[in-house]
Design a protein around this motif. Sequence first.
Motif, PDB file in Angstrom:
ATOM      1  N   GLY A  65       0.915  -1.126  -0.205  1.00  0.00           N
ATOM      2  CA  GLY A  65       0.291   0.063   0.227  1.00  0.00           C
ATOM      3  C   GLY A  65       0.842   1.303  -0.126  1.00  0.00           C
ATOM      4  N   THR A  66       2.242   1.098   0.257  1.00  0.00           N
ATOM      5  CA  THR A  66       3.037   2.585  -0.256  1.00  0.00           C
ATOM      6  C   THR A  66       3.978   2.861  -1.389  1.00  0.00           C
ATOM      7  OG1 THR A  66       4.567   1.293   1.311  1.00  0.00           O
ATOM      8  CG2 THR A  66       3.060   2.709   2.289  1.00  0.00           C
ATOM      9  N   PRO A  67       4.797   3.311  -2.192  1.00  0.00           N
ATOM     10  CA  PRO A  67       5.455   3.022  -2.767  1.00  0.00           C
ATOM     11  C   PRO A  67       6.567   3.109  -2.916  1.00  0.00           C
ATOM     12  CG  PRO A  67       4.673   5.237  -2.352  1.00  0.00           C
ATOM     13  CD  PRO A  67       4.347   4.367  -1.533  1.00  0.00           C
ATOM     14  N   LEU A  68       7.191   2.003  -3.611  1.00  0.00           N
ATOM     15  CA  LEU A  68       8.739   1.992  -3.199  1.00  0.00           C
ATOM     16  C   LEU A  68       9.897   2.660  -3.395  1.00  0.00           C
ATOM     17  CD1 LEU A  68      10.928  -1.091  -3.015  1.00  0.00           C
ATOM     18  CD2 LEU A  68      10.769  -1.082  -5.435  1.00  0.00           C
ATOM     19  N   ILE A  69       9.380   3.553  -3.825  1.00  0.00           N
ATOM     20  CA  ILE A  69      10.695   4.384  -3.338  1.00  0.00           C
ATOM     21  C   ILE A  69      10.494   4.688  -1.454  1.00  0.00           C
ATOM     22  CG2 ILE A  69       9.059   5.800  -4.796  1.00  0.00           C
ATOM     23  CD1 ILE A  69      12.289   7.576  -5.536  1.00  0.00           C
ATOM     24  N   LEU A  70       9.747   5.140  -1.901  1.00  0.00           N
ATOM     25  CA  LEU A  70       9.175   5.815  -0.432  1.00  0.00           C
ATOM     26  C   LEU A  70       9.655   4.937   0.486  1.00  0.00           C
ATOM     27  CD1 LEU A  70       7.798   7.685   2.049  1.00  0.00           C
ATOM     28  CD2 LEU A  70       5.655   6.155   2.265  1.00  0.00           C
ATOM     29  N   GLN A  71       9.717   3.407   0.924  1.00  0.00           N
ATOM     30  CA  GLN A  71      10.315   2.349   1.154  1.00  0.00           C
ATOM     31  C   GLN A  71      11.613   2.694   1.256  1.00  0.00           C
ATOM     32  OE1 GLN A  71       8.407  -1.280   0.110  1.00  0.00           O
ATOM     33  NE2 GLN A  71       6.266  -0.586   0.538  1.00  0.00           N
ATOM     34  N   LEU A  72      12.085   2.440   0.357  1.00  0.00           N
ATOM     35  CA  LEU A  72      13.633   2.850   0.059  1.00  0.00           C
ATOM     36  C   LEU A  72      14.570   4.160   0.386  1.00  0.00           C
ATOM     37  CD1 LEU A  72      15.980   1.687  -1.550  1.00  0.00           C
ATOM     38  CD2 LEU A  72      15.435   3.570  -3.509  1.00  0.00           C
ATOM     39  N   MET A  73      13.346   4.958   0.598  1.00  0.00           N
ATOM     40  CA  MET A  73      14.231   6.408   1.718  1.00  0.00           C
ATOM     41  C   MET A  73      14.185   6.300   2.743  1.00  0.00           C
ATOM     42  SD  MET A  73      13.477   9.520  -0.680  1.00  0.00           S
ATOM     43  CE  MET A  73      14.260   9.757  -2.791  1.00  0.00           C
ATOM     44  N   ILE A  74      12.979   5.801   3.142  1.00  0.00           N
ATOM     45  CA  ILE A  74      13.172   5.091   5.040  1.00  0.00           C
ATOM     46  C   ILE A  74      13.804   4.888   5.081  1.00  0.00           C
ATOM     47  CG2 ILE A  74      11.948   4.597   6.818  1.00  0.00           C
ATOM     48  CD1 ILE A  74       8.706   5.731   5.035  1.00  0.00           C
ATOM     49  N   ILE A  75      13.766   3.434   4.566  1.00  0.00           N
ATOM     50  CA  ILE A  75      15.207   3.227   5.670  1.00  0.00           C
ATOM     51  C   ILE A  75      16.270   3.533   5.485  1.00  0.00           C
ATOM     52  CG2 ILE A  75      16.647   0.730   4.939  1.00  0.00           C
ATOM     53  CD1 ILE A  75      14.386  -0.486   3.467  1.00  0.00           C
ATOM     54  N   TYR A  76      16.864   4.284   4.298  1.00  0.00           N
ATOM     55  CA  TYR A  76      18.252   4.444   3.490  1.00  0.00           C
ATOM     56  C   TYR A  76      18.566   6.132   4.074  1.00  0.00           C
ATOM     57  CZ  TYR A  76      22.284   6.791   1.331  1.00  0.00           C
ATOM     58  OH  TYR A  76      23.633   7.211   1.120  1.00  0.00           O
ATOM     59  N   GLY A  78      15.528   7.759   6.785  1.00  0.00           N
ATOM     60  CA  GLY A  78      15.376   7.601   7.959  1.00  0.00           C
ATOM     61  C   GLY A  78      15.809   6.829   8.626  1.00  0.00           C
ATOM     62  N   LEU A  79      16.211   5.354   8.396  1.00  0.00           N
ATOM     63  CA  LEU A  79      16.716   4.439   9.297  1.00  0.00           C
ATOM     64  C   LEU A  79      17.711   4.357  10.321  1.00  0.00           C
ATOM     65  CD1 LEU A  79      16.158   0.979   8.527  1.00  0.00           C
ATOM     66  CD2 LEU A  79      14.905   2.195  10.679  1.00  0.00           C
TER      67      LEU A  79
END
Length: 221
Positions: A65-76, A78-79
């Motif tokens: 339900g969320t964009p892949l690019i958002l997940q990528l940026m959160i990990i890189y 945000g974490l």
Amino acid sequence: MNLNFSDNLVPYIPFILQGLWVTLGVVIVSALIGFILAIILALFKISRVKALQWFADAYTSVFRGTPLILQLMIIYFGLPQLLGGVDIPPYVAAVSAFALNSGAYMSEVIRAGIQAVDKGQREAAMALGVPYKKMMWDIVMPQAFKNILPALMNEFITLTKESALVSVIGTMDLMRRAQIIGGKTYGFFEPLLFVGLVYYLLIIILTFVGKMIERRLKQSD
């Protein structure tokens, strides 16, 4: 047209092709980890334990339900903030994001494949006293994978194309190297066109391999 392949592309082809191994590394490692994760999630979804079902459904809902690019940026990006400034290498972030995302999509495919297997076979195995784990791995899973192979190959192809997103976090893949060459020569069309051709050839090869595996599986029936 203001195109100059001899100056804007040809001298840089070896540099661009070095990114092919980075792209393949991200795709293959992500697919393997995602596949293992997908099997676990699929088994959770068909489990009789409500907590496991809830966890697997919630996981799939979030990552689908969320964009892949958002997940990528959160990990890189945000974490590290949550981890006290600990840097995450671009390659690790890319593999993590793609594996987690791919696992969510493939889990639905695997779940559907398992549930498509005739229930009578499971009931017969249970009546014969076959342990659940052995029944799943030796009887149900092989049949399920034959049915879902085209969908799994499609997911692998999609993952290969989406891997170009890792360029936004500086991973030196095909796309990132093409962007570097474009910035150096002020000619973006030529290197981007070449990278598009490389991706296209990769997809053709994957499609051919998928069809070949399907034919062999059908012959073994």
